[in-house]
Design an enzyme around this catalytic site. Structure first.
Site, PDB file in Angstrom:
ATOM      1  N   GLY A  62       3.005   5.503  -3.844  1.00  0.00           N
ATOM      2  CA  GLY A  62       3.889   5.761  -2.857  1.00  0.00           C
ATOM      3  C   GLY A  62       5.235   5.849  -3.621  1.00  0.00           C
ATOM      4  O   GLY A  62       5.859   6.927  -3.328  1.00  0.00           O
ATOM      5  N   CYS A  63       5.780   4.975  -4.582  1.00  0.00           N
ATOM      6  CA  CYS A  63       6.902   5.172  -5.255  1.00  0.00           C
ATOM      7  C   CYS A  63       6.576   5.265  -6.744  1.00  0.00           C
ATOM      8  O   CYS A  63       6.048   4.476  -7.426  1.00  0.00           O
ATOM      9  CB  CYS A  63       7.743   4.000  -5.145  1.00  0.00           C
ATOM     10  SG  CYS A  63       9.253   3.950  -6.149  1.00  0.00           S
TER      11      CYS A  63
END
Length: 117
Positions: A62-63
């Site tokens: 995701g990040c």
């Protein structure tokens, strides 16, 4: 002298054009691929390598800064580099990737010693 309503109308037209362009780009983006088969459950952990060496793993999460921060603190990890994978734009900006209009995934390259991890 031009009327203020002409300038206001021009500003609205530019804003509308930018929103329309962003929507068209988002509709053209590829959908994320799903795995064809479920991931197998490992029976046992793989044994550590017997000799010191260097291997690389590439992960998309995701990040990428969050993933990068986790792996930087593991014993046996040499380097962790954040970047983008996939997509159809040569050099995307962080903002464009975050909007989801480029088809890229935030990913990390992890260089590690398999005799330690």
């Amino acid at each position: 002298m031009k009327s203020p309503s002409v300038a206001r109308g021009l500003a609205y037209a530019v804003i509308l054009a930018v929103i329309a362009w962003t929507a068209v780009r988002a509709l053209g983006a590829r959908a994320p691929e799903t795995p064809r088969l479920p991931f197998p459950v490992p029976a046992v952990d793989a044994p550590l390598a017997t000799a010191k060496s260097r291997d690389t793993a590439f992960l998309a999460g995701g990040c990428f800064w969050g993933v990068q921060a986790v792996f930087e603190h593991l014993k046996g990890v040499k380097t962790v580099t954040a970047g983008y994978s996939g997509g159809f734009i040569k050099s995307p900006s962080y903002e464009a990737v975050s909007m989801g209009v480029t088809g890229h995934a935030e990913s990390v390259s992890i260089s590690f010693d398999p005799s330690k991890i």
